[in-house]
Design an enzyme around this catalytic site. Structure first.
Site, PDB file in Angstrom:
ATOM      1  N   CYS A  95      64.867   6.382  19.757  1.00 41.84           N
ATOM      2  CA  CYS A  95      66.122   5.961  19.122  1.00 41.84           C
ATOM      3  C   CYS A  95      67.290   6.741  19.706  1.00 41.84           C
ATOM      4  CB  CYS A  95      66.034   6.154  17.615  1.00 41.84           C
ATOM      5  SG  CYS A  95      67.527   5.616  16.782  1.00 41.84           S
ATOM      6  N   CYS A 130      70.060   7.591  17.238  1.00 38.52           N
ATOM      7  CA  CYS A 130      69.761   8.702  16.314  1.00 38.52           C
ATOM      8  C   CYS A 130      69.834  10.047  17.036  1.00 38.52           C
ATOM      9  CB  CYS A 130      68.364   8.593  15.719  1.00 38.52           C
ATOM     10  SG  CYS A 130      67.845   6.953  15.280  1.00 38.52           S
ATOM     11  N   ASP A 131      69.305  10.099  18.259  1.00 36.06           N
ATOM     12  CA  ASP A 131      69.062  11.410  18.890  1.00 36.06           C
ATOM     13  C   ASP A 131      70.048  11.803  19.980  1.00 36.06           C
ATOM     14  OD1 ASP A 131      66.943  11.613  17.201  1.00 36.06           O
ATOM     15  OD2 ASP A 131      65.444  10.969  18.652  1.00 36.06           O
TER      16      ASP A 131
END
Ligand code: NAP
Length: 336
Positions: free
Chosen positions: A148, A151-152
């Site tokens: 992701c 997200c990261d």
């Protein structure tokens, strides 16, 4: 991630519903909103609320919302279903299966300690992230291998380089985002044509620090035992192998449904494992409907709005199924 604030609801053992919705993403929550508008006793059973929206940063194509953070959009869905229409949302719940017990009822069971009865079921469980299946992938997941980017990406601020694998919207969205955090992004894709929207492709090409590594696949992810240090990439046309030093590997190669689980429930699936539905989102099991990314419709155009639309249709179909069989017993929504 789930945005639930306040108390967590627990389903009562033996509770009975007109419709049990499995999944709390846009499809499931939209189904809940529509089901309750048809005066069906409705419950949402889900591992998390928001589904794949939890992996997204912003959404700017949901009609009427303009640019909105994905978490705000999830909260709006939740508020509409739970606060406005009092639909119970049981989260951190894993539904294991269902079985028909008589002409009216299914038994729906799962963990922790879930056993409820439903006249109809709407499967809105989305699909899982696809894995590359190469050496090093499993070993370094969470230690440089991510599924992701949205997200990261912030964790890679100031790092030198990363690889993004894939040629769809998620890979491009990730590469564009990451290009703002790291010096160099390698976008590795197995073909020369992209599945991503032209908008994303043009944007990625305009960035000076995204290198396209096309007709290529990642053969191996290497590390020093604690974190990723490089990937081995092979050109499928020339056979040439190249080791690229990187700090992270973002695998954005789409999703696949839990087909074995679907099959074990007796649901017909297509060759990719998506639940087969007709245009009213009926599955092969009377009384069981499916909506959103777990279905075999609109593959390649998975959007919040399409999932929400399917949720609405599935709820309508559940309602007509009950009405046609004399099983419709309207209930007013209210606090439980
Ligand atoms: P996707 O559209 O299915 O694309 C997956 C990509 O990964 C494809 O380019 C595919 O290659 C490649 N791929 C698949 N399996 C592979 C493998 N084993 N090894 C190497 N490459 C592999 O998936 P996605 O990009 O995750 O998007 C999923 C859905 O979400 C799409 O409907 C997309 O439009 C939507 N989405 C929208 C946005 C947005 O609009 N903001 C952002 C993200 C996602 P081939 O092309 O060769 O098949």
């Amino acid at each position: 991630m789930s945005l639930r604030l306040g108390r967590m609801r627990k389903p009562k053992r033996g509770d009975r519903f007109d419709v049990v919705i499995v999944g709390g993403g846009p499809a499931g929550l939209s189904a809940a909103i529509y089901a309750v508008r048809f005066l069906l006793k409705t419950g949402v059973f889900t591992e998390n609320v928001g589904g794949q929206l939890n992996d997204t940063d912003y959404v700017d194509d949901y009609p009427g919302m303009g640019k909105v953070s994905a978490s705000q959009l999830i909260s709006s869905f939740r508020r509409h279903a739970e606060t406005y229409f009092h639909v119970p949302i049981y989260e951190r719940v894993h539904i294991e299966g269902f079985e028909r017990v008589d002409d009216t009822w299914f038994r729906v069971y799962g963990t922790p300690n879930v056993e409820v009865y439903a006249k109809t079921i709407i499967m809105a469980v989305g699909s899982r992230r696809r894995k590359l299946g190469v050496p090093g992938e499993k070993e370094y997941t969470g230690r440089g291998v991510s599924y992701c980017s949205v997200c990261d990406a912030p964790f890679y601020k100031g790092k030198d380089s990363v690889v993004v694998v894939g040629g769809g919207d998620a890979a491009f969205e990730g590469a564009i985002l990451l290009s703002g955090y790291v010096n160099r992004v390698y976008l590795v894709h197995r073909r020369r044509q992209f599945r991503a929207k032209p908008w994303f492709v043009e944007e990625a090409k305009s960035r000076g620090n995204i290198e396209f590594v096309l007709d290529s696949v990642v053969d191996e992810i290497r590390g020093d035992g604690s974190r990723v240090t490089s990937v081995v990439v092979r050109n499928k046309v020339t056979g040439e192998r190249r080791e690229i030093n990187v700090d992270g590997v973002f695998i954005e190669i789409g999703f696949e449904p839990p087909k074995e689980w679907f099959r074990s429930l007796g649901l017909d699936v297509d060759e990719r494992g998506y639940i087969k539905v007709d245009h009213w989102l009926r599955t092969n099991i009377p009384g069981v409907f499916a909506a959103g990314d777990c279905t075999n419709v609109w593959i390649g155009f998975r959007q919040v709005v399409t999932a929400a639309a399917m949720g609405a249709v599935a709820a309508y179909s559940a309602y007509t199924y009950l009405a046609e069989r004399g099983l419709y017993a309207p209930v007013k929504p209210g606090k439980d």
